[in-house]
Write an enzyme that holds these catalytic residues in place. Structure first.
Site, short mmCIF file in Angstrom:
data_model
loop_
_atom_site.label_atom_id
_atom_site.label_comp_id
_atom_site.label_asym_id
_atom_site.label_seq_id
_atom_site.Cartn_x
_atom_site.Cartn_y
_atom_site.Cartn_z
CD GLU A 14 -2.54 1.26 2.81
OE1 GLU A 14 -3.90 0.14 2.52
OE2 GLU A 14 -2.67 2.36 3.33
CG HIS A 264 -2.21 -4.98 2.24
ND1 HIS A 264 -2.29 -4.34 0.26
CD2 HIS A 264 -2.45 -3.44 2.47
CE1 HIS A 264 -2.96 -3.48 0.75
NE2 HIS A 264 -2.74 -2.93 1.65
P1 FAD Z 1 -17.30 0.34 7.44
O1 FAD Z 1 -17.14 -0.95 6.95
O2 FAD Z 1 -18.86 1.51 6.56
O3 FAD Z 1 -17.52 0.62 8.94
C1 FAD Z 1 -17.67 1.82 9.43
C2 FAD Z 1 -17.93 1.80 11.01
O4 FAD Z 1 -19.50 1.57 10.85
C3 FAD Z 1 -17.65 0.20 12.04
O5 FAD Z 1 -17.62 0.74 13.44
C4 FAD Z 1 -19.10 -0.42 11.65
O6 FAD Z 1 -18.47 -1.30 12.45
C5 FAD Z 1 -20.02 0.55 11.28
N1 FAD Z 1 -20.74 0.44 10.14
C6 FAD Z 1 -20.97 -0.21 9.04
N2 FAD Z 1 -21.93 -0.65 8.56
C7 FAD Z 1 -23.05 0.04 9.36
C8 FAD Z 1 -24.83 0.19 9.08
N3 FAD Z 1 -24.62 -0.35 7.45
N4 FAD Z 1 -24.66 0.85 10.11
C9 FAD Z 1 -24.44 0.73 11.06
N5 FAD Z 1 -23.49 0.54 11.11
C10 FAD Z 1 -22.84 0.46 10.20
N6 FAD Z 1 -9.21 5.87 4.60
C11 FAD Z 1 -9.32 6.55 3.57
O7 FAD Z 1 -10.13 7.64 4.30
N7 FAD Z 1 -8.71 6.56 2.47
C12 FAD Z 1 -7.96 4.84 2.41
O8 FAD Z 1 -7.46 5.18 1.59
C13 FAD Z 1 -8.41 4.54 3.43
N8 FAD Z 1 -7.70 3.08 3.28
C14 FAD Z 1 -8.19 1.67 4.13
C15 FAD Z 1 -7.25 0.63 4.17
C16 FAD Z 1 -7.10 -0.60 4.94
C17 FAD Z 1 -6.68 -1.92 4.43
C18 FAD Z 1 -8.30 -0.10 6.11
C19 FAD Z 1 -8.71 -1.08 7.14
C20 FAD Z 1 -8.62 1.20 6.30
C21 FAD Z 1 -8.54 2.01 5.45
N9 FAD Z 1 -8.78 3.44 5.76
C22 FAD Z 1 -8.31 4.28 4.94
C23 FAD Z 1 -9.51 4.18 6.79
C24 FAD Z 1 -10.99 3.35 7.05
O9 FAD Z 1 -11.80 4.63 5.91
C25 FAD Z 1 -11.36 3.70 8.55
O10 FAD Z 1 -11.33 3.10 9.47
C26 FAD Z 1 -13.20 4.28 8.59
O11 FAD Z 1 -13.43 4.75 10.04
C27 FAD Z 1 -14.00 2.59 8.23
O12 FAD Z 1 -13.77 2.08 7.48
P2 FAD Z 1 -14.58 1.13 6.00
O13 FAD Z 1 -13.94 0.73 5.24
O14 FAD Z 1 -14.46 -0.22 7.46
O15 FAD Z 1 -16.03 1.48 6.77
#
Ligand code: FAD
Length: 290
Positions: A14, A264
């Site tokens: 990454e 990764h």
């Molecule tokens: P989600 O899966 O949407 O989850 C976020 C939170 O909401 C969790 O607490 C979950 O339990 C809750 N939740 C999920 N779905 C629902 C629902 N339908 N109803 C109610 N609650 C729900 N951030 C960036 O800005 N840019 C990047 O390029 C980036 N790359 C990343 C790469 C990796 C491998 C990882 C692990 C993280 C990365 N992040 C990045 C950080 C990430 O955006 C944050 O951790 C963010 O807070 C959560 O993203 P997520 O996609 O896991 O969210």
């Protein structure tokens, strides 16, 4: 370490899009060195709300020009559906076939108003699948030590399952230093009939202060024994890096021995520690392959 008779694990790296010309020059050198390890792909992060959009695009463009398989990250929070679809069409036209789909975190006070049309990553995954079918392989984020905003561990797992049911093909975890958290997470996923590959995210240890700050924010635990040892090295960066490489190599070896589907690496746009860890793991670097 003996890795004889084992298949070479799939690795990926990454990168973040650099802010300056000098940063871009550094990234190019890093990529040229890491490329020798024949990674499955390089991924490029994307600032929530589109804050890095142009830089992410130009980093992805450069990687594609080098003929490198590239997976742009795409976050949905604070961005309208139409804009997301435009970005995906642009990537599709470039021949990109893998996307890391995320919710993202808007910086506080970013002034973007409402959260936009998509509030969680599962909604982004669903949109990609509805609009592009199987054209993109979709990776999502997984949290073996649980997302910091999760109401509780069980609901976080349910929310992870929503992403899988929406059409994610694979997941990459937040980094961790405790392999048990990962194995337990896999067990929980199995119990919920989640069958996609969940690749551990690996964060090399190169600087204690920034790692501690970042870990507090993203909810990744640095075990006390590691924290205490790192603290004791003070400003002695080479001891921190030496100890860090040893600890992280051991973690990677445990993960691979236990059947993790790949690794990764969060490279932080640096090659030194990653190369050191991969070499200690016995991964072929192209210059040593027969
Ligand atoms: P989600 O899966 O949407 O989850 C976020 C939170 O909401 C969790 O607490 C979950 O339990 C809750 N939740 C999920 N779905 C629902 C629902 N339908 N109803 C109610 N609650 C729900 N951030 C960036 O800005 N840019 C990047 O390029 C980036 N790359 C990343 C790469 C990796 C491998 C990882 C692990 C993280 C990365 N992040 C990045 C950080 C990430 O955006 C944050 O951790 C963010 O807070 C959560 O993203 P997520 O996609 O896991 O969210």
């Amino acid at each position: 370490m003996d890795t004889a008779n084992k298949e070479t694990p799939a690795i990926s790296f990454e990168l973040f899009p650099p802010k300056t010309e000098k940063g871009m020059e550094n990234l190019k050198q890093v990529v040229l060195k890491l490329r020798r390890l024949e990674p499955q792909y390089f991924s490029v992060t994307y600032g929530a709300g589109g804050s890095t959009q142009e830089r992410t695009f130009s980093t992805v463009d450069w990687l594609r020009e080098q003929g490198i398989d590239t997976a742009p990250h795409l976050s949905c929070i604070g961005t309208e559906k139409n804009e997301i679809l435009e970005i995906l069409k642009h990537y599709q036209a470039q021949g990109i076939r893998r996307i890391v789909a995320l919710r993202g975190d808007l910086p506080s006070g970013s002034g973007l108003g409402g959260l936009g049309e998509l509030n969680f990553a599962n909604e982004l995954v669903a949109l990609i699948r509805q609009s592009f079918g199987d054209d993109f392989h979709i990776e999502v984020a997984a949290y073996p030590e649980f997302h910091p905003q999760a109401e509780n561990a069980s609901l976080d797992l349910d929310n992870f399952k929503r992403k899988v049911e929406s059409g994610a093909h694979g997941a990459i975890t937040q980094y961790f230093y405790n392999a048990d958290a990962y194995w337990r997470f896999l067990d929980d996923c199995k119990q919920r009939d989640i069958e996609i590959p969940i690749v551990p995210g690996i964060m090399p240890i190169t600087n204690y202060n920034s790692l501690a700050r970042f870990s507090d924010a993203c909810g990744a635990e640095i075990p006390r024994w590691i924290r205490k040892r790192l603290e004791s090295y003070g400003d002695d960066l080479s001891s921190i890096q030496e100890f860090g490489a040893e600890v992280v190599t051991q973690l990677c070896q445990q993960l691979l021995d236990g059947g993790a589907p790949g690794l990764h690496f969060y490279t932080m746009n640096q090659s030194g520690s990653v190369l050191q860890i991969c070499s200690a793991l016995g991964l072929p670097d192209g210059t040593t392959a027969a």
